[in-house]
Design a protein around this motif. Sequence first.
Motif, PDB file in Angstrom:
ATOM      1  N   GLU A  79      -9.552   4.290 -12.110  1.00  0.00           N
ATOM      2  CA  GLU A  79     -10.445   5.418 -12.391  1.00  0.00           C
ATOM      3  C   GLU A  79     -10.108   6.628 -11.526  1.00  0.00           C
ATOM      4  O   GLU A  79     -10.203   7.778 -11.987  1.00  0.00           O
ATOM      5  N   ALA A  80      -9.716   6.390 -10.281  1.00  0.00           N
ATOM      6  CA  ALA A  80      -9.341   7.495  -9.394  1.00  0.00           C
ATOM      7  C   ALA A  80      -8.096   8.206  -9.893  1.00  0.00           C
ATOM      8  O   ALA A  80      -8.013   9.446  -9.870  1.00  0.00           O
ATOM      9  N   ILE A  81      -7.118   7.443 -10.356  1.00  0.00           N
ATOM     10  CA  ILE A  81      -5.892   8.052 -10.887  1.00  0.00           C
ATOM     11  C   ILE A  81      -6.207   8.829 -12.157  1.00  0.00           C
ATOM     12  O   ILE A  81      -5.709   9.945 -12.367  1.00  0.00           O
ATOM     13  N   ALA A  82      -7.047   8.246 -13.014  1.00  0.00           N
ATOM     14  CA  ALA A  82      -7.419   8.934 -14.257  1.00  0.00           C
ATOM     15  C   ALA A  82      -8.110  10.267 -13.969  1.00  0.00           C
ATOM     16  O   ALA A  82      -7.852  11.274 -14.643  1.00  0.00           O
ATOM     17  N   ALA A  83      -8.966  10.282 -12.958  1.00  0.00           N
ATOM     18  CA  ALA A  83      -9.652  11.528 -12.600  1.00  0.00           C
ATOM     19  C   ALA A  83      -8.662  12.596 -12.153  1.00  0.00           C
ATOM     20  O   ALA A  83      -8.797  13.779 -12.490  1.00  0.00           O
ATOM     21  N   ALA A 132       1.013  13.853  -6.093  1.00  0.00           N
ATOM     22  CA  ALA A 132       0.043  14.778  -6.689  1.00  0.00           C
ATOM     23  C   ALA A 132      -0.617  15.656  -5.633  1.00  0.00           C
ATOM     24  O   ALA A 132      -1.603  16.342  -5.918  1.00  0.00           O
ATOM     25  N   GLY A 133      -0.082  15.613  -4.416  1.00  0.00           N
ATOM     26  CA  GLY A 133      -0.647  16.428  -3.347  1.00  0.00           C
ATOM     27  C   GLY A 133      -1.949  15.895  -2.802  1.00  0.00           C
ATOM     28  O   GLY A 133      -2.747  16.658  -2.241  1.00  0.00           O
ATOM     29  N   GLU A 134      -2.184  14.585  -2.948  1.00  0.00           N
ATOM     30  CA  GLU A 134      -3.442  13.986  -2.538  1.00  0.00           C
ATOM     31  C   GLU A 134      -3.196  12.832  -1.562  1.00  0.00           C
ATOM     32  O   GLU A 134      -2.062  12.367  -1.392  1.00  0.00           O
ATOM     33  N   ARG A 160       0.797  -1.222   0.000  1.00  0.00           N
ATOM     34  CA  ARG A 160       0.000   0.000   0.000  1.00  0.00           C
ATOM     35  C   ARG A 160       0.837   1.282   0.000  1.00  0.00           C
ATOM     36  O   ARG A 160       0.446   2.265  -0.656  1.00  0.00           O
ATOM     37  N   PRO A 161       1.985   1.352   0.692  1.00  0.00           N
ATOM     38  CA  PRO A 161       2.766   2.597   0.670  1.00  0.00           C
ATOM     39  C   PRO A 161       3.163   3.057  -0.725  1.00  0.00           C
ATOM     40  O   PRO A 161       3.334   4.262  -0.957  1.00  0.00           O
ATOM     41  N   VAL A 162       3.301   2.134  -1.673  1.00  0.00           N
ATOM     42  CA  VAL A 162       3.635   2.524  -3.041  1.00  0.00           C
ATOM     43  C   VAL A 162       2.544   3.424  -3.617  1.00  0.00           C
ATOM     44  O   VAL A 162       2.822   4.436  -4.282  1.00  0.00           O
ATOM     45  N   PHE A 163       1.302   3.098  -3.351  1.00  0.00           N
ATOM     46  CA  PHE A 163       0.183   3.863  -3.889  1.00  0.00           C
ATOM     47  C   PHE A 163      -0.034   5.155  -3.096  1.00  0.00           C
ATOM     48  O   PHE A 163      -0.414   6.186  -3.665  1.00  0.00           O
ATOM     49  N   GLU A 164       0.227   5.092  -1.803  1.00  0.00           N
ATOM     50  CA  GLU A 164       0.141   6.313  -1.001  1.00  0.00           C
ATOM     51  C   GLU A 164       1.170   7.334  -1.478  1.00  0.00           C
ATOM     52  O   GLU A 164       0.885   8.532  -1.550  1.00  0.00           O
ATOM     53  N   HIS A 204      -9.622   9.031  -2.148  1.00  0.00           N
ATOM     54  CA  HIS A 204     -10.058   8.744  -3.512  1.00  0.00           C
ATOM     55  C   HIS A 204     -10.532   7.309  -3.724  1.00  0.00           C
ATOM     56  O   HIS A 204     -11.294   7.056  -4.661  1.00  0.00           O
ATOM     57  N   VAL A 205     -10.061   6.392  -2.898  1.00  0.00           N
ATOM     58  CA  VAL A 205     -10.572   5.012  -2.950  1.00  0.00           C
ATOM     59  C   VAL A 205     -10.783   4.532  -1.526  1.00  0.00           C
ATOM     60  O   VAL A 205     -10.092   4.969  -0.595  1.00  0.00           O
TER      61      VAL A 205
END
Length: 508
Positions: free
Chosen positions: A233-237, A74-76, A64-68, A81-82
Amino acid sequence: MADAPSKTIVIGAGIGGLAVALRLAAAGQHVTVLERHGQVGGKMRTVPSAAGPVEAGPTVMTMRPVFEELFAAAGERLSDHVTLHPQSILARHWWSDGSSLDLHADAERSAAAIAEMSGPREAAAFTKMTRKARAMFEAFDAPMMQEPAPNQLALTKTVLANPALLGAMDPLRSMAGSLARQFRDPKLRQLFGRYATYVGGSPFRSPALLSLIWHAEASGVWVVEGGMHKLAEAIAALIRDRGGEIVLGQGVERLEYQDGTLRGVVCDDGTRMACDQVVFNGDPRALRTGLLGQASQNAVQDKACEPRSLSAFVWSFAAKPEGLPLVHHNVFFADTERAEFDALERGEMPTDATLYLCAQDRGDTAQPGGHERFEIIMNGAPAEGDTSQEFDTCQTQTFNRLARMGLHFDARPGPETLTTPSDFSRLFPGSAGSLYGRSPHGLTAGLKRPLARTTIPGLYLVGGGAHPGAGIPMATLSAKHAAAAILKDRTSTSPSRRTATRGGMSTA
């Protein structure tokens, strides 16, 4: 004023392509993602069913830390988002003699379950193996996975600085051979040997080093609410929010060069799109075989693409189950482990195969009624030819085995619910049906994958076929390497530009 932002075209909206696009867009670059299919996500794909979209690709989030870190770039925050649900039961495992075993997020509970099934000696061996897997993962994370260009010398220095790693790596043995030394119970050898298939390999030919994959899963498994495609989809948004563009249904015919310099792409419909650099989020073999033009064939070497990893037969359907208490992740083991991989080695469909079953609508304890969504994966050999004629055989073998082990469905799914190796070859051109890029067989296989930078200036790679390897977390890490390379290369090659103040100069 800094240099004007460059324009990047990303070919492919798999997790690697989306992740690199988000990093570049967040850094102020102009990014356009071209995706030949009608949805983002690449192999994180879904197909329709009577119960809603059902997964037809990866089903689990680990590391999970990779995605965090990706969302933080991106400042998010990922959690904004998920929605992620941690799984206390990592997976439930079944054998044809009626025995079963749960592995837990809590290592002590896993050890207790193993002791109950196989005895205290095997529980102690499991605890020791878990420690070794963690030591290997932590030792090789920085010099291998986090390093954009790992090399043999740096890895050797890592081992020399910690000699105990050599014993954990067991470099002269395959994963299966190493597990045979650790466990007496063949069921446990079979269980932990299956982690080689996570990266498309056979435990009998993959290095024992790949046992570190167990640590990635033992560190936590999360279910993405709504399915893994929600992550895409969250990344695409966010890409669109940062000014990036995603064009669906737009494939690329070839890369275009002018005076030997990469200048853009030519789309399938003949449209020409100029850019400063291209990121290819596809199997590197597509470049090598000339699918994006002969001028791009030398971007990667043969050894970076061959030999090929495994493929799969994937069922995605809705049905009413009965007979066994399923959790989200379930594994039904073959009776004879070696027979499955011997058949795959010969390029054949195995007649005695391990089956992975994802009960998409279930968590640790949820037992929904009515129709549920299921994905079943059986390992397959890579194939470019037509394998549609294998439907009847695959259906019989898959669902007869599950029935013998106590799991029944109210109806067997039809041909439209099965994705075969040849289907994967068509979905992902140049892959030859392989789902994980180059084969992981051999101790130094990981060093033979292509890096983010290719031999062609301005052409970069991301995805599971590139370094650091297959799997959603690794493909996401590859995007980190590619984005860093692009931004660094732009800085080092960009000319100085005039500022708004007369006489002032500034470089990026």
